[in-house]
Design a protein around this motif. Structure first.
Motif, PDB file in Angstrom:
ATOM      1  N   ASP A 119       1.657  -4.296  -5.245  1.00  0.00           N
ATOM      2  CA  ASP A 119       1.929  -3.435  -4.094  1.00  0.00           C
ATOM      3  C   ASP A 119       1.431  -2.018  -4.389  1.00  0.00           C
ATOM      4  OD1 ASP A 119       3.068  -1.797  -2.169  1.00  0.00           O
ATOM      5  OD2 ASP A 119       4.907  -2.971  -2.065  1.00  0.00           O
ATOM      6  N   CYS A 120       0.595  -1.514  -3.490  1.00  0.00           N
ATOM      7  CA  CYS A 120      -0.016  -0.198  -3.743  1.00  0.00           C
ATOM      8  C   CYS A 120       1.032   0.907  -3.880  1.00  0.00           C
ATOM      9  CB  CYS A 120      -1.009   0.154  -2.652  1.00  0.00           C
ATOM     10  SG  CYS A 120      -0.280   0.290  -1.024  1.00  0.00           S
ATOM     11  N   TYR A 121       2.176   0.735  -3.234  1.00  0.00           N
ATOM     12  CA  TYR A 121       3.207   1.778  -3.315  1.00  0.00           C
ATOM     13  C   TYR A 121       3.715   1.883  -4.749  1.00  0.00           C
ATOM     14  CZ  TYR A 121       7.350   4.509  -2.123  1.00  0.00           C
ATOM     15  OH  TYR A 121       8.303   5.491  -2.059  1.00  0.00           O
ATOM     16  N   ALA A 137      -8.076   4.682   3.042  1.00  0.00           N
ATOM     17  CA  ALA A 137      -7.091   3.614   3.222  1.00  0.00           C
ATOM     18  C   ALA A 137      -7.321   2.860   4.526  1.00  0.00           C
ATOM     19  CB  ALA A 137      -5.679   4.196   3.204  1.00  0.00           C
ATOM     20  N   ASP A 138      -7.417   1.553   4.402  1.00  0.00           N
ATOM     21  CA  ASP A 138      -7.622   0.654   5.542  1.00  0.00           C
ATOM     22  C   ASP A 138      -6.498  -0.380   5.472  1.00  0.00           C
ATOM     23  OD1 ASP A 138      -8.566  -1.270   7.355  1.00  0.00           O
ATOM     24  OD2 ASP A 138     -10.169  -1.968   6.021  1.00  0.00           O
ATOM     25  N   PRO A 139      -5.301  -0.010   5.942  1.00  0.00           N
ATOM     26  CA  PRO A 139      -4.157  -0.930   5.805  1.00  0.00           C
ATOM     27  C   PRO A 139      -4.230  -2.053   6.827  1.00  0.00           C
ATOM     28  CG  PRO A 139      -3.506   0.984   7.075  1.00  0.00           C
ATOM     29  CD  PRO A 139      -4.946   1.221   6.680  1.00  0.00           C
ATOM     30  N   GLU A 297     -13.444  -7.253   6.110  1.00  0.00           N
ATOM     31  CA  GLU A 297     -14.392  -6.428   5.347  1.00  0.00           C
ATOM     32  C   GLU A 297     -15.038  -5.357   6.225  1.00  0.00           C
ATOM     33  OE1 GLU A 297     -17.131  -8.852   3.195  1.00  0.00           O
ATOM     34  OE2 GLU A 297     -18.649  -7.284   3.135  1.00  0.00           O
ATOM     35  N   LEU A 298     -15.081  -4.148   5.714  1.00  0.00           N
ATOM     36  CA  LEU A 298     -15.786  -3.070   6.404  1.00  0.00           C
ATOM     37  C   LEU A 298     -17.208  -2.987   5.874  1.00  0.00           C
ATOM     38  CD1 LEU A 298     -13.014  -0.329   6.308  1.00  0.00           C
ATOM     39  CD2 LEU A 298     -13.714  -1.707   8.272  1.00  0.00           C
ATOM     40  N   SER A 299     -18.048  -2.315   6.634  1.00  0.00           N
ATOM     41  CA  SER A 299     -19.442  -2.202   6.231  1.00  0.00           C
ATOM     42  C   SER A 299     -19.590  -1.246   5.046  1.00  0.00           C
ATOM     43  CB  SER A 299     -20.246  -1.683   7.420  1.00  0.00           C
ATOM     44  OG  SER A 299     -21.497  -1.242   6.983  1.00  0.00           O
ATOM     45  N   GLY A 323      -8.676  -5.655   0.044  1.00  0.00           N
ATOM     46  CA  GLY A 323      -9.407  -6.567   0.933  1.00  0.00           C
ATOM     47  C   GLY A 323     -10.548  -7.211   0.168  1.00  0.00           C
ATOM     48  N   SER A 324     -11.769  -6.996   0.632  1.00  0.00           N
ATOM     49  CA  SER A 324     -12.917  -7.588  -0.066  1.00  0.00           C
ATOM     50  C   SER A 324     -13.564  -6.569  -1.012  1.00  0.00           C
ATOM     51  CB  SER A 324     -13.946  -8.086   0.945  1.00  0.00           C
ATOM     52  OG  SER A 324     -14.495  -6.975   1.611  1.00  0.00           O
ATOM     53  N   GLY A 325     -12.953  -5.395  -1.142  1.00  0.00           N
ATOM     54  CA  GLY A 325     -13.402  -4.438  -2.168  1.00  0.00           C
ATOM     55  C   GLY A 325     -14.586  -3.562  -1.785  1.00  0.00           C
ATOM     56  N   THR A 326     -14.781  -3.321  -0.495  1.00  0.00           N
ATOM     57  CA  THR A 326     -15.951  -2.539  -0.068  1.00  0.00           C
ATOM     58  C   THR A 326     -15.944  -1.127  -0.681  1.00  0.00           C
ATOM     59  OG1 THR A 326     -15.794  -3.729   2.006  1.00  0.00           O
ATOM     60  CG2 THR A 326     -17.316  -1.883   1.954  1.00  0.00           C
ATOM     61  N   THR A 327     -14.774  -0.501  -0.680  1.00  0.00           N
ATOM     62  CA  THR A 327     -14.691   0.863  -1.232  1.00  0.00           C
ATOM     63  C   THR A 327     -15.057   0.864  -2.709  1.00  0.00           C
ATOM     64  OG1 THR A 327     -12.864   1.258   0.285  1.00  0.00           O
ATOM     65  CG2 THR A 327     -13.160   2.866  -1.475  1.00  0.00           C
ATOM     66  N   CYS A 341      -6.419  -1.545  -5.541  1.00  0.00           N
ATOM     67  CA  CYS A 341      -5.187  -2.331  -5.548  1.00  0.00           C
ATOM     68  C   CYS A 341      -5.271  -3.388  -4.453  1.00  0.00           C
ATOM     69  CB  CYS A 341      -4.013  -1.390  -5.266  1.00  0.00           C
ATOM     70  SG  CYS A 341      -2.409  -2.169  -5.459  1.00  0.00           S
ATOM     71  N   GLU A 342      -4.820  -4.575  -4.754  1.00  0.00           N
ATOM     72  CA  GLU A 342      -4.760  -5.629  -3.729  1.00  0.00           C
ATOM     73  C   GLU A 342      -3.540  -6.487  -4.039  1.00  0.00           C
ATOM     74  OE1 GLU A 342      -6.265  -6.659  -0.711  1.00  0.00           O
ATOM     75  OE2 GLU A 342      -4.688  -8.161  -0.960  1.00  0.00           O
ATOM     76  N   ILE A 343      -2.731  -6.668  -3.019  1.00  0.00           N
ATOM     77  CA  ILE A 343      -1.479  -7.408  -3.203  1.00  0.00           C
ATOM     78  C   ILE A 343      -1.737  -8.919  -3.238  1.00  0.00           C
ATOM     79  CG2 ILE A 343      -0.789  -7.732  -0.784  1.00  0.00           C
ATOM     80  CD1 ILE A 343       2.000  -6.598  -1.633  1.00  0.00           C
TER      81      ILE A 343
HETATM   82  C1  LIG Z   1      -7.571  -4.462   6.262  1.00  0.00           C
HETATM   83  S1  LIG Z   1      -7.673  -5.177   4.684  1.00  0.00           S
HETATM   84  C2  LIG Z   1      -8.744  -4.071   3.785  1.00  0.00           C
HETATM   85  C3  LIG Z   1     -10.209  -4.437   3.918  1.00  0.00           C
HETATM   86  C4  LIG Z   1     -11.112  -3.568   3.072  1.00  0.00           C
HETATM   87  N1  LIG Z   1     -11.175  -2.203   3.547  1.00  0.00           N
HETATM   88  C5  LIG Z   1     -12.525  -4.135   3.004  1.00  0.00           C
HETATM   89  O1  LIG Z   1     -13.470  -3.495   3.519  1.00  0.00           O
HETATM   90  O2  LIG Z   1     -12.703  -5.227   2.482  1.00  0.00           O
HETATM   91  C6  LIG Z   1      -6.101  -4.808   4.053  1.00  0.00           C
HETATM   92  C7  LIG Z   1      -5.789  -5.446   2.717  1.00  0.00           C
HETATM   93  O3  LIG Z   1      -4.620  -4.833   2.178  1.00  0.00           O
HETATM   94  C8  LIG Z   1      -3.871  -5.799   1.477  1.00  0.00           C
HETATM   95  N2  LIG Z   1      -2.487  -5.306   1.399  1.00  0.00           N
HETATM   96  C9  LIG Z   1      -1.526  -5.364   2.349  1.00  0.00           C
HETATM   97  N3  LIG Z   1      -0.399  -4.752   1.926  1.00  0.00           N
HETATM   98  C10 LIG Z   1      -0.660  -4.280   0.696  1.00  0.00           C
HETATM   99  C11 LIG Z   1       0.088  -3.531  -0.248  1.00  0.00           C
HETATM  100  N4  LIG Z   1       1.340  -3.164   0.013  1.00  0.00           N
HETATM  101  N5  LIG Z   1      -0.492  -3.200  -1.430  1.00  0.00           N
HETATM  102  C12 LIG Z   1      -1.775  -3.581  -1.688  1.00  0.00           C
HETATM  103  N6  LIG Z   1      -2.527  -4.288  -0.845  1.00  0.00           N
HETATM  104  C13 LIG Z   1      -1.999  -4.629   0.341  1.00  0.00           C
HETATM  105  C14 LIG Z   1      -4.047  -7.066   2.306  1.00  0.00           C
HETATM  106  O4  LIG Z   1      -3.798  -8.217   1.520  1.00  0.00           O
HETATM  107  C15 LIG Z   1      -5.506  -6.930   2.770  1.00  0.00           C
HETATM  108  O5  LIG Z   1      -6.370  -7.607   1.885  1.00  0.00           O
END
Ligand SMILES: C[S@@+](CC[C@H](N)C(=O)[O-])C[C@H]1O[C@@H](n2cnc3c(N)ncnc32)[C@H](O)[C@@H]1O
Length: 406
Positions: A119-121, A137-139, A297-299, A323-327, A341-343
């Motif tokens: 968890d990112c928090y 951040a792209d939640p 995934e974002l571009s 997510g898919s790790g674009t950043t 971080c990815e949950i």
């Molecule tokens: C919208 S996606 C991000 C996509 C990313 N920007 C990309 O381009 O690939 C949000 C991601 O946040 C993860 N996530 C949700 N809650 C989280 C948390 N509390 N801590 C870490 N990751 C979390 C989700 O599993 C999901 O993979």
């Protein structure tokens, strides 16, 4: 968290009691359906509805607002003025002991970055004050999506916003003075989050990124842009070097799409100033990497632009939602250090890093098409067709042949 049924609680009406709601509807003259709407969205009624409700519940508007947690400027002012007497009544909500990093584990690392699972928090809680140069951040957007991590993506409005505030507060803490925070979300959520950010950071831009994100919805405008909020910590950004864009030309004949009239000679050969409306970010849909299709995934182009604009090589970039790790990919390719971080499962990110050369090619392609009014191919095509270029305008000017019509 106390974010449910605040409206009904304030009125002393049982949220699960249909009879109670119906009785109150009769007393207040506000239909049950509307009362449920106010409760669901934690909206303070106005006009005749408010008057009827206050009479029926025998409370004041101030009491209703306080109990719903909807504080307007007057209430905030009153709280501010009476802070010393109110303070003892409010219990300190700051956890007294730093929560230990129980479930955060290092998933993988590169020369420049580290990806954590959890968890990112929790991860944020372990990060130092004022240590990160750029946060993107792209939640999850709370759209009831099914994530591989199986997180709850269907929270009540208030709860979702409260959750966002929790991690945003930590992001602000770890951001360096002069550092930049970018928040990617639906306009609906970012509109609410701006008022929270207002007291902590300095607003720079609301960038509208023109990507259609749903099908047309009846009785609504077609949702066509994501909101990218851009804030900085303190008065001035440490880094701001936005890319410049190529002039838009017809993809077939390479002719001008806009009339630049007599101003051709004023156009900067390095490209057009970037605005706060971005229309050139493609949606990501993979034919090849099917598994990545569900990862939101974002571009890479989007992250390239943001990282280029607000950080320097060697700076530290943090993205709490992998997510898919674009950043992380963009940061790595651009020589920035990064923390991720990815949950949920992160094998998609690791697979992506295994094919980093492919991503480098894509990034180089983007970069070759910007910071020049006419990138190489466009320039050649325009020259072939006798269309103006920066050089042709310059030569004409030198020879005194340049007119208003170019
Ligand atoms: C919208 S996606 C991000 C996509 C990313 N920007 C990309 O381009 O690939 C949000 C991601 O946040 C993860 N996530 C949700 N809650 C989280 C948390 N509390 N801590 C870490 N990751 C979390 C989700 O599993 C999901 O993979």
């Amino acid at each position: 968290m106390g974010y449910s049924n605040q409206f009904f609680k304030a009125l002393g009406v049982g949220a699960d009691n249909g009879g109670d709601i119906a009785t109150f509807a009769k007393q207040s003259g506000v239909p049950s359906k509307k009362l449920k709407y106010y409760n669901e969205h934690n909206i303070v009624p106005t006009g005749n509805d408010l008057e009827g409700i206050l009479v029926a519940a025998k409370i004041t508007e101030l009491s209703l607002r306080l109990k719903m947690g909807r504080l307007d400027k007057d209430i905030i002012e009153a709280i501010r003025e009476n802070a010393d007497s109110i303070l003892p009544l409010i219990k300190d909500r700051t956890p007294s002991v730093e929560s230990p990093m129980t479930s955060i584990t290092l998933e993988f690392e590169t020369v420049l970055g580290r990806l954590y699972k959890g968890d990112c928090y929790e991860l944020l809680k372990t990060m130092e004050n004022d240590s990160v140069d750029l946060i993107f951040a792209d939640p999850p957007f709370n759209l009831a999506k099914l994530y591989p991590s199986e997180i709850n993506d269907k929270l009540r409005t208030e709860k979702y916003l409260h959750w966002c505030q929790e991690w945003i507060k930590e992001c602000v803490r770890v951001l360096k003075p002069g550092g930049a925070l970018f928040l990617w979300n639906l306009p609906k959520w970012n509109a609410s989050l701006t008022s929270y950010l207002e007291g902590m950071l300095t607003f720079r831009h609301w960038i509208a990124v023109d990507i259609k994100y749903s099908l047309p919805i009846q009785s609504r405008l077609y949702p066509s842009h994501y909101s990218l909020l851009y804030y900085i910590k303190g008065e001035r950004p440490n880094t701001f070097h936005p890319d410049r864009l190529a002039m838009e030309v017809c993809p077939k004949c390479y002719g001008d799409l806009k009339d630049y009239g007599g101003y051709k000679d004023k156009m900067n050969p390095a490209g057009v100033n970037i605005s706060d409306v971005w229309t050139d970010i493609p949606p990501v849909r993979h034919a090849k990497y099917k598994r990545r299709n569900g990862s939101n995934e974002l571009s890479l182009k989007l992250l390239d632009r943001i990282i280029e604009m607000a950080s320097n090589e060697g700076d530290l970039v943090f993205d709490p939602f992998g997510g898919s790790g674009t950043t992380y990919m963009a940061a790595e390719l651009k020589g920035r250090r990064w923390i991720g971080c990815e949950i949920g499962p992160s094998d998609i990110i690791q697979d992506r890093f295994a094919l980093i050369d492919k991503e480098r090619e894509i990034l180089e392609g983007y970069r070759a098409s910007i910071n020049s009014l006419f990138p190489r191919k466009t320039k050649l095509e325009r020259e072939k067709r006798g269309l103006w270029t920066c050089e042709s305008v310059k030569i004409k000017k030198q020879r005194g042949l340049f007119s208003e019509k170019g």
